[in-house]
Design an enzyme around this catalytic site. Structure first.
Site, short mmCIF file in Angstrom:
data_model
loop_
_atom_site.label_atom_id
_atom_site.label_comp_id
_atom_site.label_asym_id
_atom_site.label_seq_id
_atom_site.Cartn_x
_atom_site.Cartn_y
_atom_site.Cartn_z
N TYR A 31 -15.21 -0.16 9.16
CA TYR A 31 -13.77 0.13 9.28
C TYR A 31 -13.32 -0.04 10.73
O TYR A 31 -12.33 -0.71 11.02
CB TYR A 31 -13.53 1.56 8.79
CG TYR A 31 -12.13 2.09 8.93
CD1 TYR A 31 -11.09 1.59 8.15
CD2 TYR A 31 -11.85 3.14 9.81
CE1 TYR A 31 -9.81 2.11 8.26
CE2 TYR A 31 -10.57 3.67 9.92
CZ TYR A 31 -9.56 3.15 9.14
OH TYR A 31 -8.29 3.67 9.26
N ASP B 19 -1.40 -7.62 -5.05
CA ASP B 19 -2.67 -7.56 -4.33
C ASP B 19 -2.45 -8.33 -3.03
O ASP B 19 -2.18 -9.54 -3.06
CB ASP B 19 -3.77 -8.22 -5.17
CG ASP B 19 -5.12 -8.19 -4.47
OD1 ASP B 19 -5.17 -7.88 -3.25
OD2 ASP B 19 -6.13 -8.47 -5.15
N GLY C 235 0.85 -1.20 0.00
CA GLY C 235 0.00 0.00 0.00
C GLY C 235 0.88 1.25 0.00
O GLY C 235 0.52 2.29 0.54
N LYS D 16 -10.74 -2.72 12.38
CA LYS D 16 -9.54 -2.33 13.12
C LYS D 16 -9.55 -2.92 14.53
O LYS D 16 -8.51 -3.36 15.04
CB LYS D 16 -9.42 -0.79 13.18
CG LYS D 16 -9.11 -0.14 11.85
CD LYS D 16 -7.74 -0.53 11.32
CE LYS D 16 -7.37 0.20 10.05
NZ LYS D 16 -6.11 -0.26 9.44
N ASP E 67 2.07 -2.24 -4.39
CA ASP E 67 0.73 -1.65 -4.43
C ASP E 67 0.01 -2.27 -5.64
O ASP E 67 0.62 -3.01 -6.42
CB ASP E 67 0.81 -0.11 -4.56
CG ASP E 67 -0.43 0.57 -3.96
OD1 ASP E 67 -1.55 0.22 -4.38
OD2 ASP E 67 -0.27 1.43 -3.08
N GLN F 234 -1.69 7.58 1.06
CA GLN F 234 -1.36 8.83 1.76
C GLN F 234 -0.15 8.65 2.69
O GLN F 234 0.77 9.45 2.70
CB GLN F 234 -2.58 9.32 2.58
CG GLN F 234 -2.36 10.72 3.14
CD GLN F 234 -3.37 11.10 4.22
OE1 GLN F 234 -4.15 10.28 4.69
NE2 GLN F 234 -3.35 12.36 4.61
P1 NAD Z 1 -4.70 5.06 1.40
O1 NAD Z 1 -6.07 4.68 1.01
O2 NAD Z 1 -4.23 6.45 1.08
O3 NAD Z 1 -3.64 4.03 0.78
C1 NAD Z 1 -3.85 2.66 0.75
C2 NAD Z 1 -3.01 2.09 -0.37
O4 NAD Z 1 -3.24 0.67 -0.39
C3 NAD Z 1 -3.38 2.63 -1.75
O5 NAD Z 1 -2.24 3.06 -2.44
C4 NAD Z 1 -4.04 1.43 -2.44
O6 NAD Z 1 -3.82 1.38 -3.83
C5 NAD Z 1 -3.37 0.27 -1.73
N1 NAD Z 1 -4.17 -0.95 -1.78
C6 NAD Z 1 -5.51 -1.06 -1.69
N2 NAD Z 1 -5.89 -2.35 -1.83
C7 NAD Z 1 -4.76 -3.06 -1.98
C8 NAD Z 1 -4.50 -4.44 -2.17
N3 NAD Z 1 -5.49 -5.34 -2.23
N4 NAD Z 1 -3.21 -4.85 -2.29
C9 NAD Z 1 -2.20 -3.93 -2.25
N5 NAD Z 1 -2.40 -2.62 -2.10
C10 NAD Z 1 -3.66 -2.18 -1.97
O7 NAD Z 1 -4.56 4.78 2.97
P2 NAD Z 1 -3.60 5.50 4.01
O8 NAD Z 1 -4.28 6.73 4.48
O9 NAD Z 1 -2.23 5.59 3.49
O10 NAD Z 1 -3.71 4.47 5.23
C11 NAD Z 1 -2.80 3.41 5.40
C12 NAD Z 1 -3.18 2.64 6.65
O11 NAD Z 1 -3.21 3.54 7.77
C13 NAD Z 1 -4.57 1.98 6.60
O12 NAD Z 1 -4.54 0.78 7.32
C14 NAD Z 1 -5.44 2.98 7.33
O13 NAD Z 1 -6.55 2.36 7.92
C15 NAD Z 1 -4.49 3.47 8.39
N6 NAD Z 1 -4.89 4.77 8.93
C16 NAD Z 1 -4.84 5.89 8.16
C17 NAD Z 1 -5.25 7.11 8.68
C18 NAD Z 1 -5.21 8.38 7.87
O14 NAD Z 1 -5.67 9.42 8.35
N7 NAD Z 1 -4.67 8.35 6.65
C19 NAD Z 1 -5.71 7.17 10.00
C20 NAD Z 1 -5.78 6.01 10.75
C21 NAD Z 1 -5.35 4.81 10.21
N1 SER Z 2 -8.36 9.06 8.89
C1 SER Z 2 -9.02 7.81 9.01
C2 SER Z 2 -10.38 7.84 8.44
O1 SER Z 2 -10.98 8.91 8.48
C3 SER Z 2 -9.09 7.41 10.46
O2 SER Z 2 -8.72 6.10 10.57
O3 SER Z 2 -10.86 6.85 7.99
#
Ligand code: NAD
Ligand code: SER
Length: 313
Positions: A141, A51, A9, A145, A35, A13
């Site tokens: 979600y 994947d 992934g 988690k 990814d 972000q």
């Molecule tokens: P994101 O959606 O920006 O990125 C996820 C990435 O995973 C994407 O590039 C997507 O293409 C890839 N992906 C999706 N399905 C896939 C698969 N089957 N195989 C391989 N890759 C795949 O998410 P993020 O914001 O970078 O979050 C990353 C992690 O952090 C997640 O577990 C999310 O729950 C957690 N998180 C994020 C936030 C936040 O504010 N961004 C907050 C709390 C937790």
């Molecule tokens: N930033 C995330 C969301 O809004 C929190 O896990 O889903």
């Protein structure tokens, strides 16, 4: 031994920014970006189209690159998962099992998997939410988690899997776009402020949520992964706090830099999700166990976001 790291992934972000930091630490040739699609963010790294639900391909990638650490970032976030609950559950759970099983079999020796403030729910105390409290998440979600946290702790207790995790708050950064969460407004607001001097927010003005600037989140991620194992006393996931604010407060902060910026409100389904989450969390365990401390407050973050975004716009 040099660590070989796989970030699954990596184009999201967090992955985009984490990759830069891991490249500094391990050298880019030792950090494999995986990814569903390629990205310019991986131009310095070995790339694997992967994947995470495909267990055999995951195994092959790990073997091919002799990976010993996995950062699992692939998931559906809160708002996207509400639109496709069964797939949200499948991706968020099966992806985690596929990685935990590799660690159980001692094919890899360390796992990072992020949890979220979404593990809390409407019955959780909302202010200074403790590490251990009522947890009845009401989103798919949050349920995934919460279940993921239980499984991480189970794999640690039963199979001695070295898995480490943080309950990230909403993350805000300028280098990459958010991927479908409820806290995404706090990134979009900066882009719109610079582009149009106005922003229509999908959460109400008094919706206070725990948030964090991305450099702090990356620092926390790297710090927990590099701490000695005995300091990681919580193997479900750690509360982590940075800044708590609501849309009205961030708009006021932006106005200090762009005086004619204005915010309006058009509430949508994400309000209900936000209303089920804490306003602030108590993270004293992370501070005491592995020395967590944030660097950015709302004012620092706002200045830094606007400065950097204005350079690339
Ligand atoms: P994101 O959606 O920006 O990125 C996820 C990435 O995973 C994407 O590039 C997507 O293409 C890839 N992906 C999706 N399905 C896939 C698969 N089957 N195989 C391989 N890759 C795949 O998410 P993020 O914001 O970078 O979050 C990353 C992690 O952090 C997640 O577990 C999310 O729950 C957690 N998180 C994020 C936030 C936040 O504010 N961004 C907050 C709390 C937790
Ligand atoms: N930033 C995330 C969301 O809004 C929190 O896990 O889903």
């Amino acid at each position: 031994m040099t660590d070989k790291v796989l970030v699954i992934g990596a184009g999201g972000q967090i992955g985009t920014e984490l990759l830069e930091k891991l490249n500094e630490i391990h050298g880019s040739s030792n950090v494999v970006a995986a990814d569903l699609n390629n990205s310019p963010a991986f131009s310095n790294n070995p790339y694997e189209k992967l994947d995470v639900l495909d267990k055999e391909s995951l195994f092959n990638v790990v073997k091919k690159h002799q990976v010993n650490q996995v950062y699992l970032l692939a998931a559906l976030l809160s708002a996207t998962a509400e639109k496709n609950p069964l797939f949200g559950w499948k991706l968020n759970m099966e992806g985690l099992f596929n990685v935990l099983e590799l660690a159980k079999e001692k094919i890899i020796d360390k796992v990072y998997w992020p949890s979220s403030i979404a593990v809390f729910g409407p019955t959780t105390p909302k202010v200074n939410t403790p590490q251990y409290t009522v947890m009845e998440p009401s989103t798919v979600y949050g349920i995934s988690k919460q279940a993921g946290e239980r499984w991480c702790e189970y794999y640690f207790n039963k199979y001695n899997v070295d898995v480490r995790s943080i309950r990230y708050p909403g993350l805000i950064g300028w280098k990459s776009a958010p991927g479908g969460g409820t806290t995404d407004y706090a990134v979009h607001i900066f882009h719109e402020a610079l582009k149009n001097k106005k922003y229509e927010c999908f959460l109400s003005e008094n919706t206070t949520l725990p948030m964090m600037y991305m450099p702090d989140a990356i620092k926390a991620t790297v710090d927990i992964m590099h701490a000695p194992a005995e300091q990681i006393k919580i193997r479900s996931s750690y509360n982590l706090t940075g800044i708590s604010f609501n849309p009205k407060e961030i708009a006021e902060e932006i106005k200090k830099h762009i005086p004619d910026f204005s915010i309006s409100y058009k509430i949508d389904f994400r309000q209900e999700i936000a209303d089920s989450w804490p306003k602030s969390v108590d993270d004293h365990e992370a501070r005491e166990h592995w020395g967590w401390a944030e660097q950015f407050n709302l004012s620092d973050m706002t200045s830094d976001m606007l400065l950097n975004l204005s350079k690339i716009k």
